[in-house]
Each structure stands twice: as C-alpha cells, then as structure tokens.
Design an enzyme around this catalytic site. Structure first.
Site, mmCIF file in Angstrom:
data_model
loop_
_atom_site.group_PDB
_atom_site.id
_atom_site.type_symbol
_atom_site.label_atom_id
_atom_site.label_comp_id
_atom_site.label_asym_id
_atom_site.label_seq_id
_atom_site.Cartn_x
_atom_site.Cartn_y
_atom_site.Cartn_z
ATOM 1 N N VAL A 4 0.831 -1.204 0.000
ATOM 2 C CA VAL A 4 0.000 0.000 0.000
ATOM 3 C C VAL A 4 0.869 1.258 0.000
ATOM 4 O O VAL A 4 0.687 2.162 -0.814
ATOM 5 C CB VAL A 4 -0.958 -0.007 1.215
ATOM 6 N N ASP A 63 10.627 4.193 5.964
ATOM 7 C CA ASP A 63 10.470 2.823 6.484
ATOM 8 C C ASP A 63 11.600 2.550 7.470
ATOM 9 O O ASP A 63 12.724 2.995 7.241
ATOM 10 C CB ASP A 63 10.504 1.807 5.322
ATOM 11 N N THR A 78 -0.886 -4.118 9.842
ATOM 12 C CA THR A 78 -1.764 -4.353 11.003
ATOM 13 C C THR A 78 -2.039 -5.855 11.074
ATOM 14 O O THR A 78 -3.159 -6.289 10.826
ATOM 15 C CB THR A 78 -3.090 -3.571 10.863
ATOM 16 N N PHE A 106 -8.237 0.966 -1.487
ATOM 17 C CA PHE A 106 -9.000 -0.156 -2.058
ATOM 18 C C PHE A 106 -8.244 -0.856 -3.174
ATOM 19 O O PHE A 106 -8.835 -1.504 -4.024
ATOM 20 C CB PHE A 106 -10.356 0.349 -2.577
ATOM 21 N N LEU A 151 -17.372 -12.826 -9.233
ATOM 22 C CA LEU A 151 -18.257 -13.985 -9.324
ATOM 23 C C LEU A 151 -17.520 -15.158 -9.967
ATOM 24 O O LEU A 151 -18.122 -16.037 -10.541
ATOM 25 C CB LEU A 151 -19.500 -13.633 -10.167
ATOM 26 N N GLY A 200 -13.524 -20.358 -7.513
ATOM 27 C CA GLY A 200 -12.124 -20.762 -7.434
ATOM 28 C C GLY A 200 -11.868 -21.627 -6.205
ATOM 29 O O GLY A 200 -12.820 -22.118 -5.576
ATOM 30 N N CYS A 222 -5.487 -9.627 2.717
ATOM 31 C CA CYS A 222 -6.570 -8.716 3.129
ATOM 32 C C CYS A 222 -7.864 -9.423 3.522
ATOM 33 O O CYS A 222 -8.303 -9.304 4.667
ATOM 34 C CB CYS A 222 -6.830 -7.729 2.006
HETATM 35 C C1 UGA Z 1 -8.536 -7.012 -1.910
HETATM 36 C C2 UGA Z 1 -9.624 -6.060 -2.434
HETATM 37 O O1 UGA Z 1 -10.100 -6.504 -3.703
HETATM 38 C C3 UGA Z 1 -9.097 -4.630 -2.567
HETATM 39 O O2 UGA Z 1 -10.148 -3.752 -2.940
HETATM 40 C C4 UGA Z 1 -8.539 -4.203 -1.211
HETATM 41 O O3 UGA Z 1 -7.981 -2.900 -1.276
HETATM 42 C C5 UGA Z 1 -7.448 -5.173 -0.788
HETATM 43 O O4 UGA Z 1 -8.013 -6.498 -0.693
HETATM 44 C C6 UGA Z 1 -6.933 -4.720 0.552
HETATM 45 O O5 UGA Z 1 -7.686 -4.746 1.528
HETATM 46 O O6 UGA Z 1 -5.813 -4.182 0.621
HETATM 47 P P1 UGA Z 1 -6.444 -8.320 -3.014
HETATM 48 O O7 UGA Z 1 -6.348 -9.037 -1.711
HETATM 49 O O8 UGA Z 1 -5.235 -7.763 -3.638
HETATM 50 O O9 UGA Z 1 -7.499 -7.082 -2.895
HETATM 51 O O10 UGA Z 1 -7.035 -9.357 -4.041
HETATM 52 P P2 UGA Z 1 -8.394 -9.634 -4.832
HETATM 53 O O11 UGA Z 1 -8.189 -9.399 -6.266
HETATM 54 O O12 UGA Z 1 -9.528 -8.942 -4.188
HETATM 55 O O13 UGA Z 1 -8.521 -11.215 -4.609
HETATM 56 C C7 UGA Z 1 -8.666 -11.772 -3.301
HETATM 57 C C8 UGA Z 1 -8.877 -13.260 -3.401
HETATM 58 O O14 UGA Z 1 -10.160 -13.547 -3.944
HETATM 59 C C9 UGA Z 1 -7.886 -14.002 -4.292
HETATM 60 O O15 UGA Z 1 -7.521 -15.216 -3.659
HETATM 61 C C10 UGA Z 1 -8.650 -14.262 -5.575
HETATM 62 O O16 UGA Z 1 -8.197 -15.388 -6.280
HETATM 63 C C11 UGA Z 1 -10.045 -14.473 -5.015
HETATM 64 N N1 UGA Z 1 -11.119 -14.184 -5.997
HETATM 65 C C12 UGA Z 1 -11.332 -12.928 -6.443
HETATM 66 C C13 UGA Z 1 -11.931 -15.223 -6.434
HETATM 67 O O17 UGA Z 1 -11.751 -16.405 -6.032
HETATM 68 N N2 UGA Z 1 -12.930 -14.950 -7.312
HETATM 69 C C14 UGA Z 1 -13.166 -13.700 -7.776
HETATM 70 O O18 UGA Z 1 -14.125 -13.525 -8.581
HETATM 71 C C15 UGA Z 1 -12.353 -12.662 -7.336
#
Ligand code: UGA
Length: 467
Positions: free
Chosen positions: A14, A33, A88, A154, A255, A258, A265
């Site tokens: 971030v 840092d 955190t 986000f 949607l 997986g 996060c």
């Molecule tokens: C997530 C949120 O999408 C961000 O908006 C947020 O800022 C971030 O956490 C955070 O709190 O810092 P991130 O963890 O990078 O982002 O990853 P995502 O793309 O959201 O994917 C999270 C998990 O969900 C992955 O394991 C991914 O494979 C899975 N996923 C995502 C699915 O299984 N299906 C989907 O349709 C989308």
C-alpha cells in the site's frame, strides 16, 4: 496545481504504491520505512515487491525529483500530510488487528509535524482507531493543531497502480474541515478527472474498508458454494455467474468460482471485522459463515485431488501450477495452495511446484516442495497436475506438450482455465469446479457450522504468513 508535501510511512504494497502514485499526480513525496535494507534497495533503484508497473512509476518519480526514500521519520517534518501505511497483522491472542505499529508511527509523527498538518491513516484499522490516534497526538503535542483523518485504500495486488490512479471512489473521513481541505487538495488531480471523492465521518471511513472487503469475500464465497451446487445438479457456474452478474444490481465482478479466497486482506479483515462486532455486542453471522466456509473450501480442494486419484496419493508425484494467492503477485499469504500442498504431503504425495514469481515467498511457508521455473519441467513424470493460480503463463500452456511429459494424464483445474472438452482432446481426465457432468466430490470433512476453532486456525495461518 501546486503539489503538496507528503510523507508515506511504510513501504509495503500500500505505502509504496501510494507514494509512487502521489508523486505521479504531482506531489513531493518522502517514503519512510524503519527497514534499512528495504530503503537501501529503493534508493539504489530496486523494487522490494512484485507489482506490475511499479518499477517504472518509482523510477519516474525519482527521476522527476518528486519521490525520495528514507529511514528517518524526522525527514517527514515539513509535510502537509503524513500517511500511515504500516502493517496491522492479526494479534496472536485473538485475531484482532495489532495496531501497535500504527500507534508508534502516530506518536513519532505527532512529535515532528508542523502545525496544521494532517496524519492520515491508510492502513486497514478497526473503527475507532482514528480516535485513539487523535488522543496520542493530543498527548504528544497538546499545544499544536495536528489533525487526524482516515483514507482507506482499495487497491488490489496485481492491479494496484490502476486502482490507485483510476479509483471507483476515494474515501476521506475527517473530523476537521482543515484536514478535509488538505486531503481534497491531495486528491484534486484525480477528482478533476472525474473520480468520485466521498467525504464521511472518520469512523464511517474506517468501517467502509472492512465492510467492502467482507462483502467481496462473501460474494466470492457465495459463488463458490453455488459452484458446489452446480456440480451436484449438473449446471455450470460460469453460466450461472453470467446470468446473475448481468443483473446490474448484482454486477459481474467477483463472481469467479475458485479454490477459495486468500491474500493479505480478505482473510485478515473478515476476521478482524468479526472481532470488532463481537466487542460491540453485534453478531455478524454472514461474515462468520464466510470465514468458516472459505477455510473449509480450501481444505476440501485437496479432497478433489484425492478423489480423482481414487483416494490414494501416497508416493504420487503431484505438480502444482501456481502458488501465489492469485496471479500477478508474489504474495503467498493465506494462499489456497498452502493447505492444498500440506494436505497432499500429509497423505504421502511428492509435491513439485511452478510459479513465475512466488517461489521465494513459498519457500518461507512450505517445506519439502521441489520448485521449478518451467511448468513442463514441473509436470515431468507427474501423476497429476493441479492449476491453483491463473497466471498468464499457465493460461497459455501447450496441453499436448504437457500431456507428453506426464506419467498419467490427470488435470485438476481449480481456476477453470481449460474447457474440459479441450483437455479431453489431449487425453486428460479433468476435474474442475462448478461444472456440469462431473462427479460431485465427497464433502465429508466439510463443517457446516461456524466454529471458533476455524477462526483460530485462520489466525495462526495469517500470523505465520505475515511474520
Ligand atoms: C482485496 C480487495 O479486492 C481490494 O479492494 C482491497 O484494497 C485489498 O483487498 C486490501 O484490503 O488491501 P487483493 O487481496 O489484492 O485485494 O485481491 P483480490 O483481487 O480482491 O482477490 C482476493 C482473493 O479472492 C484471491 O484469492 C482471488 O483469487 C479471489 N477471488 C477474487 C476469487 O476467487 N474470485 C473472484 O471472482 C475474485
């Protein structure tokens, strides 16, 4: 526009992305840092994390003289706004977010910032953290007006830069007009391009971040459970998701069925939100069930593999393609590949793994895995291949070549990369998720009720991976 002087404390995903993007939109940024090695890498032009596009952006910012790196927080003294972007991690005892780094940082910033500056929390922190930070600031500098605001982030790993520079919304939660004006000026270049700035109470901003992540985690978990039902009733989750997602009230994103969500996060934030709600005497049953169902799903994926290998993986060579929790990141935290590999190893399998970026981090959390930088080498003489992450390189595997190097043609595709018909043409027996015509996997280990032990398992994993 006259650029602001900004500090970003913490150069993780971030902080580093935010610092580089703030420089890109015209501000003067100093990234701080305490990790001297990390700062040295950055000062020498290296990038300590994998994030597409970040290296170029950092180099541009440095070349323009708008992006600098330091280990000394005192260098942040002249700033108009100082963003806290430190970790955190979940607390050992109960899984709640450990805020000690945030508070230390606030104390140090309060001691040095000029009057009228704003301390902005960008780390994901529970509701009310801003109030505690404000008390710390008042105690440290009772005589000087220093403001405290919340500005949750986000961004997604893998598309962090685009998410930062082209956000759906920017949320700022301020208790003072002066702080709101500074932050509105910081984000003016994005707002001028039509991106929406939402001004809220500080506590609302803090909760928006958790509520958004918990909702997205629940959406994924919902579609994953629908995928299980599709397998049982001879439907196809991709078709169901398409039909659902075209309803504008539901929306097409998140949607994709997986192996269960992972990352730094969703697992941590859903857990912390449940804890916060418990502290305030509120029950978040849906989020609790999301946590439980997702943990169970990750374990259950290994059963799919055992099922297709007739219940026995003892002595078998299993090739895992993709280790990171999703594509385009080197992040292994709470990756579904971890329980998958551990469960297979416990059952006697020999695991080989391919990942284009995640091997170094994987070595820190997994043992007895043989790593490869080439998917075909990984699959050499394998009894089964499992697709865990849909990296571009994995999406473009030559199935004929893959089949030619394997001992036995079994493909378990947990990201639905390959249509079963196509895989079948190359002689593969294929197991996938949420797809018609497949034998449902046994669900004996699935635990349908919310169990606190699940939260504990989850906390332990998250701790180990953030350690
Ligand atoms: C997530 C949120 O999408 C961000 O908006 C947020 O800022 C971030 O956490 C955070 O709190 O810092 P991130 O963890 O990078 O982002 O990853 P995502 O793309 O959201 O994917 C999270 C998990 O969900 C992955 O394991 C991914 O494979 C899975 N996923 C995502 C699915 O299984 N299906 C989907 O349709 C989308």
């Amino acid at each position: 526009m006259v650029g602001k002087k900004l500090a970003v404390v913490g150069t993780g995903y971030v902080g580093l992305v935010a610092g580089a993007c703030f420089a890109k939109i015209g501000h003067d940024v100093i990234c701080v840092d305490i990790d001297a090695d990390r700062i040295e890498i950055l000062q020498k032009g290296g990038i300590p994390i994998y994030e597409p596009g970040l290296e170029t952006l950092v180099h541009e910012g440095v070349a323009a003289g708008r992006l600098k790196f330091t280990t000394k927080i005192a260098d942040a003294a002249p700033c108009d706004a100082a963003f806290i972007a430190v970790g955190t991690p979940p607390r050992k005892s109960d899984g709640a977010a450990d805020l000690s780094f945030v508070y230390d940082c606030a104390r140090e910033l309060a001691a040095i910032l000029k009057p009228g500056a704003v301390i902005v929390d960008k780390s994901t922190v529970p509701v009310g953290t801003g109030d505690t930070v404000e008390r710390i600031v008042r105690k440290t500098r009772p005589d000087v007006p220093i403001y405290v605001a919340s500005n949750p982030e986000f961004l997604r790993e893998g598309s962090a830069i685009i998410d930062f520079l082209e956000p759906d919304r920017i949320v700022i939660g301020c208790s003072d007009k002066a702080a709101e004006d500074i932050l509105a000026a910081v984000y003016a270049p994005l707002v001028d391009k039509g991106h929406r700035l939402i001004k809220t109470k500080r506590r609302s901003a803090e909760l928006i971040k958790y509520a958004s992540n918990a909702f997205l985690a629940t959406k994924i978990t919902f579609v994953n459970e629908m995928a299980d039902l599709c397998e049982a009733v001879d439907a196809d989750i991709a078709e169901v998701a398409l039909g659902m997602g075209t309803d504008s009230r539901i929306g097409p994103q998140f949607l994709q069925a997986g192996p269960g969500y992972g990352g730094s996060c969703f697992p941590k934030d859903t857990l912390a939100l449940v804890r916060t709600a418990q502290e305030f005497g509120v029950s978040l049953r849906i989020v609790e069930q999301t946590v439980t169902a997702n943990n169970a799903r990750k374990r259950r994926m290994a059963q799919k593999v055992r099922h297709i290998l007739h219940g026995n993986v003892e002595g078998k060579k299993i090739a895992v393609l993709g280790l990171t929790f999703k594509a385009d990141t080197d992040d292994m935290r709470a990756s579904p590949s971890i329980p998958m590999i551990e469960l297979l190893q416990n059952a006697g399998a020999k695991v080989h793994a391919y990942d284009p970026e995640g091997i170094e981090q994987a070595k820190m959390v997994l043992t007895d895995v043989t790593y490869h930088l080439d998917p075909y080498q990984c699959a050499q003489d394998a009894d089964a291949v499992i697709i865990m992450t849909d990296w571009e390189s994995i999406r473009h595997i030559d199935l004929a070549k893959l089949a030619s190097v394997m001992r036995s043609h079994v493909l378990i595709d947990l990201r639905r990369v390959y249509p079963p018909e196509e895989a079948a043409k190359h002689g593969f027996t294929i197991e996938t998720i949420g797809r018609t015509g497949l034998e449902p996997s046994p669900i004996s280990e699935f635990e349908p009720h919310f169990m606190h032990s699940d939260l504990n398992v989850h906390t332990r994993q998250a701790e180990e991976q953030t350690a």
